[in-house]
Design a protein around this motif. Structure first.
Motif, short mmCIF file in Angstrom:
data_model
loop_
_atom_site.label_atom_id
_atom_site.label_comp_id
_atom_site.label_asym_id
_atom_site.label_seq_id
_atom_site.Cartn_x
_atom_site.Cartn_y
_atom_site.Cartn_z
N UNK A 87 -1.01 -5.78 9.54
CA UNK A 87 -0.03 -6.86 9.59
C UNK A 87 0.08 -7.51 8.22
N UNK A 88 1.29 -7.86 7.85
CA UNK A 88 1.50 -8.58 6.60
C UNK A 88 1.37 -7.73 5.36
N UNK A 89 1.38 -6.41 5.50
CA UNK A 89 1.29 -5.49 4.37
C UNK A 89 2.47 -4.53 4.43
N UNK A 90 3.13 -4.34 3.30
CA UNK A 90 4.25 -3.40 3.24
C UNK A 90 3.70 -2.02 2.89
N UNK A 91 3.82 -1.07 3.81
CA UNK A 91 3.27 0.27 3.62
C UNK A 91 4.40 1.28 3.46
N UNK A 92 4.33 2.06 2.39
CA UNK A 92 5.25 3.18 2.17
C UNK A 92 4.41 4.45 2.06
N UNK A 108 0.86 -1.19 0.00
CA UNK A 108 0.00 0.00 0.00
C UNK A 108 0.89 1.24 0.00
N UNK A 109 0.60 2.16 -0.90
CA UNK A 109 1.29 3.45 -0.89
C UNK A 109 0.25 4.56 -0.76
N UNK A 110 0.07 5.11 0.42
CA UNK A 110 -0.72 6.34 0.57
C UNK A 110 0.18 7.53 0.18
N UNK A 111 -0.22 8.26 -0.85
CA UNK A 111 0.55 9.42 -1.32
C UNK A 111 -0.10 10.69 -0.77
N UNK A 112 0.66 11.47 -0.03
CA UNK A 112 0.14 12.71 0.57
C UNK A 112 -1.21 12.47 1.25
#
Length: 263
Positions: free
Chosen positions: A202-207, A162-166
């Motif tokens: 859990x189990x999710x790569x977040x940037x 998941x990438x939340x941008x701004x």
């Protein structure tokens, strides 16, 4: 109101008015070039805006990216962002871009439910991993998808990145802006809809991504979410709220590599 200027992006971006028509032009050209690999207006819910565009890569897809647009939950639709699918498509991933009902016709909590419905619908027509990316209000919405009450365990288990941008991670300050005349947030909804108040997934790569030249509150919101979730925060030098998303169109960008889990 007290925080209006703090959350006013366009007022602090030179040539801001030129961005929306440029996005629309680039998106339309991209769809035209993609031809039959662009499936437009797939319904996932009962209203006209509950639909998504689906872009197929060449060959069998490696997974599916879902991009959720921003606009403070009150502007835009999927048609302005098609060109941002280019990066993931270039690496063999399918891309889905949903629209959703806008405030004040829908509350933010209802929009969150619509995006969960869209992700579920998309998951039923795809195989393999799912990656979520959203910009601004869309960053809020993809972050909310980690709430276990929104998605079934089998769908949630396929989400790897998941990438939340701004992102807007704490909605409470928006109640001190004139935006709330349309959003109609109250304290209870602001609390329950704020990703910063959720348990870390859990189990999710977040940037968490944000432009270095964004309004200070967006840098603070990104830092808040990254800190609350123990996630990586990336501050993109020289970029503001409107051009930080451009990296999604480049298959070699650090953002696309992070989104697809490319080492």
């Amino acid at each position: 109101m007290q925080l209006d200027d703090a959350y006013a992006n366009a007022a602090h971006i030179p040539g801001a008015d030129a961005f929306p028509p440029a996005w629309e032009k680039a998106a339309a050209a991209f769809r035209s070039k993609l031809g039959a690999r662009a499936e437009l207006g797939v319904s996932y819910g009962p209203t006209d805006r509950q639909a998504y565009d689906f872009f197929q890569p060449e060959g069998v897809s490696r997974g599916t990216v879902v991009f959720v647009h921003g606009g403070y939950w009150m502007k835009f639709d999927r048609s302005s962002w098609s060109h941002l699918a280019a990066g993931a498509l270039g690496r063999g991933w399918a891309v889905a871009m949903p629209s959703y009902d806008l405030c004040p016709d829908a509350r933010i909590a209802q929009i969150t439910g619509q995006i969960a419905r869209a992700v579920t619908h998309i998951s039923k027509r795809t195989l393999g991993p799912i990656a979520l990316v959203g910009h601004s209000a869309g960053g809020h919405l993809v972050s909310r998808m980690t709430d276990p009450v929104l998605l079934s365990s089998d769908v949630r288990g396929r989400i790897e990145q998941i990438i939340p941008i701004s992102p807007v991670a704490d909605l409470a300050p928006l109640m001190q802006t004139s935006l709330n005349e349309t959003l109609q947030l109250d304290a209870a909804e602001a609390q329950s809809e704020s990703p910063a108040n959720m348990s870390p997934p859990h189990g999710v790569n977040v940037n968490v991504w944000v432009g270095a030249n964004e309004r200070p509150v967006f840098l603070e919101q990104a830092e808040l979410l990254a800190r609350a979730w123990g996630a990586r925060r990336v501050v993109a030098e020289g970029l503001h709220h409107f051009d930080v998303i451009d990296a999604l169109a480049d298959s070699e960008s650090d953002m696309v590599k992070a989104l697809l889990g490319v080492k």
